[in-house]
Design a protein around this motif. Sequence first.
Motif, mmCIF file in Angstrom:
data_model
loop_
_atom_site.group_PDB
_atom_site.id
_atom_site.type_symbol
_atom_site.label_atom_id
_atom_site.label_comp_id
_atom_site.label_asym_id
_atom_site.label_seq_id
_atom_site.Cartn_x
_atom_site.Cartn_y
_atom_site.Cartn_z
ATOM 1 N N ASP A 7 41.401 110.631 -47.741
ATOM 2 C CA ASP A 7 41.235 110.627 -49.191
ATOM 3 C C ASP A 7 39.609 110.506 -49.549
ATOM 4 N N TYR A 8 39.276 110.990 -50.526
ATOM 5 C CA TYR A 8 37.752 110.897 -50.767
ATOM 6 C C TYR A 8 37.506 110.217 -52.311
ATOM 7 N N VAL A 9 36.612 109.261 -52.161
ATOM 8 C CA VAL A 9 36.047 108.596 -53.499
ATOM 9 C C VAL A 9 34.612 108.517 -53.558
ATOM 10 N N ARG A 10 34.140 108.844 -54.788
ATOM 11 C CA ARG A 10 32.694 108.437 -54.793
ATOM 12 C C ARG A 10 32.234 107.172 -55.561
ATOM 13 N N ALA A 11 31.464 106.436 -54.727
ATOM 14 C CA ALA A 11 31.523 105.060 -55.078
ATOM 15 C C ALA A 11 30.406 105.137 -56.537
ATOM 16 N N GLU A 12 30.479 104.472 -57.586
ATOM 17 C CA GLU A 12 29.431 104.202 -58.777
ATOM 18 C C GLU A 12 28.273 103.399 -58.522
ATOM 19 N N SER A 13 28.633 102.326 -57.761
ATOM 20 C CA SER A 13 27.663 101.157 -57.560
ATOM 21 C C SER A 13 27.819 100.544 -56.049
ATOM 22 N N HIS A 16 30.839 98.550 -56.417
ATOM 23 C CA HIS A 16 32.194 99.296 -56.492
ATOM 24 C C HIS A 16 32.451 99.696 -54.942
ATOM 25 N N VAL A 17 31.481 99.953 -54.244
ATOM 26 C CA VAL A 17 31.667 100.214 -52.739
ATOM 27 C C VAL A 17 32.413 99.100 -51.870
ATOM 28 N N VAL A 18 31.924 97.870 -52.222
ATOM 29 C CA VAL A 18 32.489 96.781 -51.512
ATOM 30 C C VAL A 18 34.026 96.743 -52.007
ATOM 31 N N GLN A 19 34.516 96.720 -53.340
ATOM 32 C CA GLN A 19 35.600 96.693 -53.729
ATOM 33 C C GLN A 19 36.459 97.956 -53.277
ATOM 34 N N LEU A 20 36.044 98.981 -52.995
ATOM 35 C CA LEU A 20 36.617 100.166 -52.443
ATOM 36 C C LEU A 20 37.096 99.778 -50.880
ATOM 37 N N ILE A 30 32.450 104.328 -44.902
ATOM 38 C CA ILE A 30 31.275 104.946 -45.910
ATOM 39 C C ILE A 30 30.719 105.971 -45.174
ATOM 40 N N ILE A 31 30.563 106.918 -46.073
ATOM 41 C CA ILE A 31 29.651 108.248 -45.763
ATOM 42 C C ILE A 31 28.564 108.239 -46.821
ATOM 43 N N ALA A 32 27.339 108.374 -46.093
ATOM 44 C CA ALA A 32 26.153 108.563 -46.853
ATOM 45 C C ALA A 32 25.754 110.280 -46.752
ATOM 46 N N GLY A 33 24.996 110.499 -45.583
ATOM 47 C CA GLY A 33 24.656 112.136 -45.439
ATOM 48 C C GLY A 33 25.526 112.645 -44.762
ATOM 49 N N GLY A 34 26.479 111.914 -44.016
ATOM 50 C CA GLY A 34 27.533 112.340 -43.233
ATOM 51 C C GLY A 34 27.065 113.021 -41.812
ATOM 52 N N PRO A 48 39.135 108.291 -40.394
ATOM 53 C CA PRO A 48 39.391 107.148 -41.380
ATOM 54 C C PRO A 48 40.214 107.891 -42.490
ATOM 55 N N GLY A 49 41.144 106.902 -43.011
ATOM 56 C CA GLY A 49 42.043 107.283 -44.084
ATOM 57 C C GLY A 49 41.385 107.678 -45.538
ATOM 58 N N LYS A 50 40.298 107.021 -45.516
ATOM 59 C CA LYS A 50 39.421 107.075 -46.731
ATOM 60 C C LYS A 50 37.861 107.196 -46.555
ATOM 61 N N LEU A 51 37.140 108.098 -47.431
ATOM 62 C CA LEU A 51 35.774 108.169 -47.194
ATOM 63 C C LEU A 51 35.343 107.770 -48.521
ATOM 64 N N ILE A 52 34.275 106.708 -48.584
ATOM 65 C CA ILE A 52 33.708 106.266 -49.624
ATOM 66 C C ILE A 52 32.303 106.893 -49.839
ATOM 67 N N ASP A 53 32.066 107.711 -50.766
ATOM 68 C CA ASP A 53 30.810 108.386 -50.762
ATOM 69 C C ASP A 53 29.662 107.639 -51.446
ATOM 70 N N ILE A 54 28.689 107.317 -50.810
ATOM 71 C CA ILE A 54 27.678 106.409 -51.569
ATOM 72 C C ILE A 54 26.483 106.967 -51.769
#
Lengths: 285, 166
Positions: A7-13, A16-20, A30-34, A48-54
């Motif tokens: 799953d992919y989610v784009r973090a807003e702050s 939000h990253v920590v919460q996710l 966490i994915i930054a440039g990837g 990973p089961g979930k990518l959190i885009d920062i």
Amino acid sequence: MIPSKFDYVRAESVEHVVQLLQDSDGEGKIIAGGHSLLPLMKFRVTEPGKLIDISRIPELKGVRLERDRVIVGAMMTHREVAENPIIKEHIPVLSDAARLVGDIQIRNRGTIGGNIAHGDAVADLPAPALALDANLIISGEDGLDVINIDGFFLGPLITALPENSVVTSISFEIPPSNAKSAYLKYFHPATGYPVVGVAVVLGVNSDGLADYVRIGITGSGDVAYRAKSVEQELIGKPLTEDVITQASKLAADDGDIGSDLFASETYRRNLCSVYTRRAISSLLD
Amino acid sequence: MEEVNVTVTINGKKRSAKVEPRMLLTHFIRDSLSLTGTHIGCDTSQCGSCSVMVDGHVVKSCTLLAVQVDGSEIITVEGLGTVQNLHPMQKAFWEEHGLQCGYCTPGVMMAAIGLLQENLEPSDEEIREGLEGVICRCTGYQFIVSAVKHAAALMAEEKQVVGEGR
């Protein structure tokens, strides 16, 4: 090559990253440039089961001066780090190293935060980060935290970054005004990664004696390290050819150097010494 | 694993597709949007055949997820010119014989576009540095360097190297 499903989610702050991360039950990554993570995911080394885009969090961008330190946002790309005027003026060894990461396409996407937080033994930036006594600014479940770079790397791809936390910026010490610096890299001919990368920050006083020495070495060991034995050997001494050569022989002493298909331990140890000697010598008139 | 909607402006046109989050940008461009000019060479971010422009910067589309660039502006080799109306970069590769098999050429041209965008008078050394992220296994690089130099000369009077308004 196609990564496993996630799953992919784009973090807003940052919050939000920590919460996710907390909500992901250990599946979040966490994915930054990837540019370090995606190659591993394509090989399915990691799934990973979930990518959190920062990448679109504004507060992770930018560079600022704060007293005797330069603070660099974790999402600054290698290209931005290489070209930033504040970095070039106050901690040029960081921009010099960033310019030698990968190639232009990679420098356009890869980030300083990712390069360090990933903990890859052959990343370039840990060397200048060690030589500039970097502090990693971290946000996590318990709020803000600061971790010094020396001791942050525990093993290949293993760092002291606490669970459910994110590197938001990196703070670098501005060396004394008399100090000069250099990053010297022996490129792996196929991958472009450093077989050894040596970052040196060196100050010489008016009597010609070394009064400030910081050396970070990456590429050769299990993790990047401060070459403290060399530093101690040089401090307070006149930088004659002989002194530099003798001190540089200790360049591998603080690292955990191993062999691989490309280079034996003996060869790597020798490279550490030779590149340390050359990097130091390049700073003398 | 929910599918997500990805919308990009590619070569000036807005395009959307519903994709799995794991879909690579290069597959999104080639398979979802049917723009097969972008090639996949090594698939490990080394060869640069898959290079495209994302928001004004050259990147390797095999090492990006489509979802990462949602909302971005992309230019691929199809965004340069047409057979009837070649972009100066394409014309220069034609005239200077900057390719043999042509497989890497879309990526090489996009990397060169990225270079000329910042420096319209590159030296041979600057061209070679600008092309460090692409690999050609046919020609050697001399003809490619000549082609990029020729392209720079053809575009000497132009304000914009690529994109709308050119």
